[in-house]
Write a protein that holds these residues in place. Sequence first.
Motif, PDB file in Angstrom:
ATOM      1  N   SER A 484       0.854  -1.010  -0.072  1.00  0.00           N
ATOM      2  CA  SER A 484      -0.001  -0.023   0.095  1.00  0.00           C
ATOM      3  C   SER A 484       0.718   1.255   0.268  1.00  0.00           C
ATOM      4  N   LYS A 485       2.112   1.189   0.735  1.00  0.00           N
ATOM      5  CA  LYS A 485       2.906   2.372   0.530  1.00  0.00           C
ATOM      6  C   LYS A 485       3.553   2.563  -0.626  1.00  0.00           C
ATOM      7  N   ARG A 486       3.929   1.398  -1.545  1.00  0.00           N
ATOM      8  CA  ARG A 486       4.370   1.792  -2.765  1.00  0.00           C
ATOM      9  C   ARG A 486       3.405   2.137  -3.695  1.00  0.00           C
ATOM     10  N   THR A 487       2.133   1.703  -3.480  1.00  0.00           N
ATOM     11  CA  THR A 487       0.742   2.172  -4.361  1.00  0.00           C
ATOM     12  C   THR A 487       0.542   3.774  -4.112  1.00  0.00           C
ATOM     13  N   ARG A 488       0.726   3.955  -2.884  1.00  0.00           N
ATOM     14  CA  ARG A 488       0.598   5.401  -2.354  1.00  0.00           C
ATOM     15  C   ARG A 488       1.506   6.435  -3.348  1.00  0.00           C
ATOM     16  N   GLU A 489       2.788   5.795  -3.257  1.00  0.00           N
ATOM     17  CA  GLU A 489       3.905   6.709  -3.971  1.00  0.00           C
ATOM     18  C   GLU A 489       3.572   6.784  -5.491  1.00  0.00           C
ATOM     19  N   PRO A 516       3.053  -0.937 -11.151  1.00  0.00           N
ATOM     20  CA  PRO A 516       1.920  -0.980 -10.462  1.00  0.00           C
ATOM     21  C   PRO A 516       0.495  -0.525 -11.148  1.00  0.00           C
ATOM     22  N   PHE A 517       0.632   0.106 -12.257  1.00  0.00           N
ATOM     23  CA  PHE A 517      -0.483   0.463 -12.980  1.00  0.00           C
ATOM     24  C   PHE A 517      -0.948  -0.579 -13.904  1.00  0.00           C
ATOM     25  N   THR A 518      -0.055  -1.138 -14.623  1.00  0.00           N
ATOM     26  CA  THR A 518      -0.365  -2.483 -15.259  1.00  0.00           C
ATOM     27  C   THR A 518      -1.103  -3.532 -14.375  1.00  0.00           C
ATOM     28  N   LEU A 519      -0.295  -3.826 -13.444  1.00  0.00           N
ATOM     29  CA  LEU A 519      -0.837  -4.616 -12.457  1.00  0.00           C
ATOM     30  C   LEU A 519      -2.304  -4.219 -11.767  1.00  0.00           C
ATOM     31  N   ALA A 520      -2.622  -2.891 -11.655  1.00  0.00           N
ATOM     32  CA  ALA A 520      -3.987  -2.478 -11.220  1.00  0.00           C
ATOM     33  C   ALA A 520      -4.891  -2.872 -12.602  1.00  0.00           C
ATOM     34  N   ASP A 521      -4.507  -2.620 -13.666  1.00  0.00           N
ATOM     35  CA  ASP A 521      -5.375  -3.134 -14.800  1.00  0.00           C
ATOM     36  C   ASP A 521      -5.769  -4.334 -14.866  1.00  0.00           C
ATOM     37  N   MET A 522      -4.842  -5.329 -14.658  1.00  0.00           N
ATOM     38  CA  MET A 522      -4.971  -6.671 -14.531  1.00  0.00           C
ATOM     39  C   MET A 522      -5.799  -7.093 -13.458  1.00  0.00           C
ATOM     40  N   ALA A 523      -5.689  -6.573 -12.290  1.00  0.00           N
ATOM     41  CA  ALA A 523      -6.529  -6.985 -11.221  1.00  0.00           C
ATOM     42  C   ALA A 523      -7.973  -6.385 -11.340  1.00  0.00           C
ATOM     43  N   GLY A 524      -8.288  -5.292 -12.225  1.00  0.00           N
ATOM     44  CA  GLY A 524      -9.661  -4.587 -12.192  1.00  0.00           C
ATOM     45  C   GLY A 524      -9.632  -3.423 -11.287  1.00  0.00           C
ATOM     46  N   LEU A 525      -9.684  -2.386 -12.051  1.00  0.00           N
ATOM     47  CA  LEU A 525      -9.907  -1.043 -11.228  1.00  0.00           C
ATOM     48  C   LEU A 525     -10.972  -0.888 -10.327  1.00  0.00           C
ATOM     49  N   ASP A 526     -12.158  -1.735 -10.637  1.00  0.00           N
ATOM     50  CA  ASP A 526     -13.330  -1.604  -9.513  1.00  0.00           C
ATOM     51  C   ASP A 526     -12.866  -2.471  -8.167  1.00  0.00           C
ATOM     52  N   LEU A 527     -11.957  -3.168  -8.654  1.00  0.00           N
ATOM     53  CA  LEU A 527     -11.374  -4.006  -7.169  1.00  0.00           C
ATOM     54  C   LEU A 527     -10.598  -3.159  -6.552  1.00  0.00           C
ATOM     55  N   MET A 528      -9.884  -2.278  -7.195  1.00  0.00           N
ATOM     56  CA  MET A 528      -8.900  -1.330  -6.557  1.00  0.00           C
ATOM     57  C   MET A 528      -9.458  -0.374  -5.719  1.00  0.00           C
ATOM     58  N   VAL A 529     -10.775  -0.123  -6.577  1.00  0.00           N
ATOM     59  CA  VAL A 529     -11.546   1.289  -5.660  1.00  0.00           C
ATOM     60  C   VAL A 529     -12.235   0.635  -4.486  1.00  0.00           C
ATOM     61  N   ALA A 530     -12.666  -0.658  -4.447  1.00  0.00           N
ATOM     62  CA  ALA A 530     -13.223  -1.301  -3.682  1.00  0.00           C
ATOM     63  C   ALA A 530     -12.539  -1.581  -2.270  1.00  0.00           C
ATOM     64  N   THR A 531     -11.056  -1.873  -2.694  1.00  0.00           N
ATOM     65  CA  THR A 531     -10.048  -2.127  -1.535  1.00  0.00           C
ATOM     66  C   THR A 531      -9.773  -0.531  -1.039  1.00  0.00           C
ATOM     67  N   ARG A 532      -9.716   0.402  -1.960  1.00  0.00           N
ATOM     68  CA  ARG A 532      -9.582   1.661  -1.088  1.00  0.00           C
ATOM     69  C   ARG A 532     -10.704   2.190  -0.252  1.00  0.00           C
ATOM     70  N   ALA A 533     -11.865   1.808  -0.752  1.00  0.00           N
ATOM     71  CA  ALA A 533     -13.046   2.168   0.028  1.00  0.00           C
ATOM     72  C   ALA A 533     -12.872   1.539   1.471  1.00  0.00           C
ATOM     73  N   ALA A 534     -12.581   0.415   1.321  1.00  0.00           N
ATOM     74  CA  ALA A 534     -12.405  -0.616   2.600  1.00  0.00           C
ATOM     75  C   ALA A 534     -11.431  -0.083   3.532  1.00  0.00           C
ATOM     76  N   ARG A 535     -10.336   0.644   2.986  1.00  0.00           N
ATOM     77  CA  ARG A 535      -9.251   1.318   3.933  1.00  0.00           C
ATOM     78  C   ARG A 535      -9.400   2.681   4.079  1.00  0.00           C
ATOM     79  N   ALA A 536     -10.340   3.178   3.691  1.00  0.00           N
ATOM     80  CA  ALA A 536     -10.419   4.698   3.612  1.00  0.00           C
ATOM     81  C   ALA A 536     -10.258   5.260   5.344  1.00  0.00           C
ATOM     82  N   ASP A 537     -10.698   4.549   6.228  1.00  0.00           N
ATOM     83  CA  ASP A 537     -10.592   5.280   7.470  1.00  0.00           C
ATOM     84  C   ASP A 537      -9.162   5.178   7.990  1.00  0.00           C
ATOM     85  N   GLY A 538      -8.481   4.467   7.370  1.00  0.00           N
ATOM     86  CA  GLY A 538      -6.992   4.221   7.862  1.00  0.00           C
ATOM     87  C   GLY A 538      -6.067   5.285   6.935  1.00  0.00           C
ATOM     88  N   MET A 539      -6.728   5.823   5.950  1.00  0.00           N
ATOM     89  CA  MET A 539      -5.939   6.647   5.184  1.00  0.00           C
ATOM     90  C   MET A 539      -5.930   8.092   5.616  1.00  0.00           C
TER      91      MET A 539
END
Length: 693
Positions: A484-489, A516-539
Amino acid sequence: MTSTPVVVTSRRGSILVAHLANPPVNALSHAVRTGLSEALDEAERDVSIAGLVIAGQGRMFSAGADVTEFGQPLREPRLGGIVARLDAFPKPVVAAIHGSALGGGLELALASHARVASPGAKLGLPEVKLGLLPGSGGILRLPRLVGVPAALEVIAEGRELTADKAVELGLLEEITDGDPIDVACAVVMRLASENALPRASSRPFPPFGEAEQAEARKALAKKARGREAPQRAVDLFVMASATPFADAVPLEHEACRALVASPQSRALRHVFAAERAVARPAAIPAGAAPRPVAKVGVVGPGVMGRGIAIAMLDAGLPVILVGRALSSPDSAVGLIGRHYEGLVRRGTLTEEARAERLSRLVATTAMSALSGCGLVVETVSEALAAKREVIAAIDEVIGDRAILVTNTSYLDVADLASATSRRANFAGMHFFNPANVMKLVETVRTKDAAPDVLATLMAFGKRLGKTAVLVGPSEGFVANRMLSKRTREALFLLQEGASPAQVDRLLSGFGFPVGPFTLADMAGLDLMVATRAARADGMSERERGADIAEALVAAGRLGRKNGRGYYAYGEDGRPTDDPAVADLLAAHRASRGIATRSVADEEVLERCLLALANEGAKLVDEGAVERASDIDVIWTTGLGFPAHLGGPMFWASEMGLPNVLERLEHYARLVGDAFFAPADLVRKLAANDGRFE
């Protein structure tokens, strides 16, 4: 007090048998080499001895060099000297191989006049996996015996040969179901009656033309990206093809000795040692015996649950797969069946094996079916309330000695343990998707987990063919917290003016499989958004504001799944830059008042990599891992950090922690203390020019 001999000699009629006896792997230590030299002396001076057989005691012939001697001054007799004596020995020498003959062990066998083996024997020169190459004649002899293509696979790729394949290639004289020493003795007597002894060194080196060299280099560059030793192997094959054997011997040895001191070999040897250290965590007492696990359960037949079930079936276990909806278990069985059908079509699994594995799978909606399981993995969606409910339901039906495991990526394992009546039997196992393929599993301990429960989970991970690393409970544990720290940067860098292609180019060029961005596209950006939403309180507010993935999803860009994400994807599936993404990034920056600047390549790499190392140092300080090298195993095994660079903590140590501290302080001023304030451990070690490991 007399020490136990590490080479034991005996007589079989007129033949001297030298047994390597240095358990557990008969490593060719100085004492073993001395013993072999003495056996050769005896065989040479005793006229009643017709020849020599070399064999191994215990479970193998020899796994090769004693790694504890790497980097130490060489002591006579050296392995190269023993090998040279074998090659020139006036009496026949035959290697009787059982188990494994690897590295220097195989070089001994190659210098013998013939080789016989048991059916299950494995032969290989795996030094390349440690950034090294065989330096005692392996490069010179193996191609002469099996040809260049096969020898390159063994030497430059580290592949092992089965006994059957070795016979086919001409490396072995014979495979025997009986005692290989008996057969070796017969071969000795036959060779003793012949006029000349067969020596690999007397054969011509096979042709290795420029076209073959170029093809080999291209293939190895793809298979072993960034690694030096495979390309050096090609260099040495070229040298050997054009140099008389006697002149090539010192050139091979010196080239391989030079690799011992190379940064890549140091890194790979570090990873090798670290992988063995994680298997013996200090948090598990030596007397903690694993509990028996004869049947297992998986609750939640989604993508992760199916992958875990497949891994369990592949390990030979009966699996109970539980889904809460009526259709989900049957659907999961169908998808698992299609997975195995694909393996059958590709020829990697037999139809009989497919049927046998599926016969061990039971799918149901009834939790009560889990009652006989020794271990159950919960893998429902990442929602605290839902997981607590399912864990409590499982807890009601399993036995008092059964182990209940949660597969969560971010949730508090100690909190989830409170949903059980037996906290001592509860822990986490964080699998990575796809769970049947990915080798890493984080075993997550809690303060209440019983030592034998943790011992069971570590052994169970190994049974599944995984590298299990024991970690403490923290948000995201080790892998995801650092990631998550690498993704943040990476997101911050986009905000400041970098492009997705620049970031991906630099990180893949560093050695990661993809950026990281090729990886995000492979995983699905909707999944990435859902993960960010689940972690929003800690951001932090700034992290929440780096909502670029959210903007892409709002624009209908989901990644590879619909052909548009950070990149555009054509019919060939290749990513290309999309001007629409550049426009979206420009609008994002403008809306937040961020002035665009040119971001240097060096800054991109440093920020992404130092964010990893700094967070890793915090994890070590917190006791989330026992040692920094555990983090290196997690990243090289599960997250694509190039093993030849040792992992993020080794990489930072190689950079020099005083330099790491200076760069962290620099980026703390540039980006903010909240993101780059140096960890206490970095400051402490840097003060003494120390290292993490």
